[in-house]
Design a protein around this motif. Sequence first.
Motif, PDB file in Angstrom:
ATOM      1  N   LYS A   1       0.921  -1.250  -0.066  1.00 30.27           N
ATOM      2  CA  LYS A   1      -0.009  -0.019  -0.057  1.00 30.27           C
ATOM      3  C   LYS A   1       0.990   1.380   0.337  1.00 30.27           C
ATOM      4  O   LYS A   1       1.271   1.648   1.127  1.00 30.27           O
ATOM      5  CB  LYS A   1      -0.977   0.033   1.304  1.00 30.27           C
ATOM      6  N   ASN A   2       1.194   1.935  -1.236  1.00 33.42           N
ATOM      7  CA  ASN A   2       1.881   2.873  -1.242  1.00 33.42           C
ATOM      8  C   ASN A   2       0.995   4.100  -0.877  1.00 33.42           C
ATOM      9  O   ASN A   2      -0.096   4.396  -1.078  1.00 33.42           O
ATOM     10  CB  ASN A   2       2.370   3.081  -2.677  1.00 33.42           C
ATOM     11  N   ARG A   3       1.690   5.266  -0.429  1.00 29.65           N
ATOM     12  CA  ARG A   3       1.228   6.611   0.034  1.00 29.65           C
ATOM     13  C   ARG A   3       1.797   7.416  -0.587  1.00 29.65           C
ATOM     14  O   ARG A   3       2.777   7.418  -1.042  1.00 29.65           O
ATOM     15  CB  ARG A   3       1.394   6.583   1.391  1.00 29.65           C
TER      16      ARG A   3
ATOM     17  N   GLU B   1       5.662   8.595  -4.514  1.00 33.04           N
ATOM     18  CA  GLU B   1       4.580   7.677  -3.989  1.00 33.04           C
ATOM     19  C   GLU B   1       5.637   6.463  -3.359  1.00 33.04           C
ATOM     20  O   GLU B   1       6.216   5.942  -4.077  1.00 33.04           O
ATOM     21  CB  GLU B   1       3.868   7.050  -4.915  1.00 33.04           C
ATOM     22  N   GLN B   2       5.516   6.451  -1.858  1.00 30.91           N
ATOM     23  CA  GLN B   2       6.325   5.684  -1.386  1.00 30.91           C
ATOM     24  C   GLN B   2       5.691   4.568  -0.280  1.00 30.91           C
ATOM     25  O   GLN B   2       4.382   4.913   0.062  1.00 30.91           O
ATOM     26  CB  GLN B   2       7.565   6.191  -0.615  1.00 30.91           C
ATOM     27  N   MET B   3       6.416   3.563   0.154  1.00 30.05           N
ATOM     28  CA  MET B   3       5.657   2.763   1.369  1.00 30.05           C
ATOM     29  C   MET B   3       5.585   3.462   2.748  1.00 30.05           C
ATOM     30  O   MET B   3       4.734   3.050   3.758  1.00 30.05           O
ATOM     31  CB  MET B   3       6.231   1.380   1.329  1.00 30.05           C
ATOM     32  N   SER B   4       6.716   3.996   2.845  1.00 26.85           N
ATOM     33  CA  SER B   4       7.070   4.453   4.324  1.00 26.85           C
ATOM     34  C   SER B   4       7.537   6.007   4.333  1.00 26.85           C
ATOM     35  O   SER B   4       8.059   6.480   3.200  1.00 26.85           O
ATOM     36  CB  SER B   4       7.992   3.637   4.901  1.00 26.85           C
ATOM     37  N   PHE B   5       7.349   6.630   5.337  1.00 29.12           N
ATOM     38  CA  PHE B   5       7.890   8.096   5.695  1.00 29.12           C
ATOM     39  C   PHE B   5       9.224   8.289   5.486  1.00 29.12           C
ATOM     40  O   PHE B   5       9.843   9.292   4.815  1.00 29.12           O
ATOM     41  CB  PHE B   5       7.577   8.457   6.909  1.00 29.12           C
TER      42      PHE B   5
END
Length: 71
Positions: free
Chosen positions: A3-5, A23-27
């Motif tokens: 789930k990319n944010r 768009e990445q998976m983590s901060f």
Amino acid sequence: MPKNREFKFFKDDADETPIETTEQMSFKKAVKSIQNKVKDTKVIIEYISKKGKQIREYVFLPMGRKKKLDR
């Protein structure tokens, strides 16, 4: 499926146009991917958390281990 944010980076001024959107998976991965491109020491990051809350906060760059960044 991962789930990319979507992370939006803004300069530290009143201008509301984003510097870059990634768009990445983590901060942490999002900040590390942009910190070499941006020469500012302080940026604003905006994203939606896993729980659905919209977050907007300051990030001081560079972020990471000082030992590896000084090489």
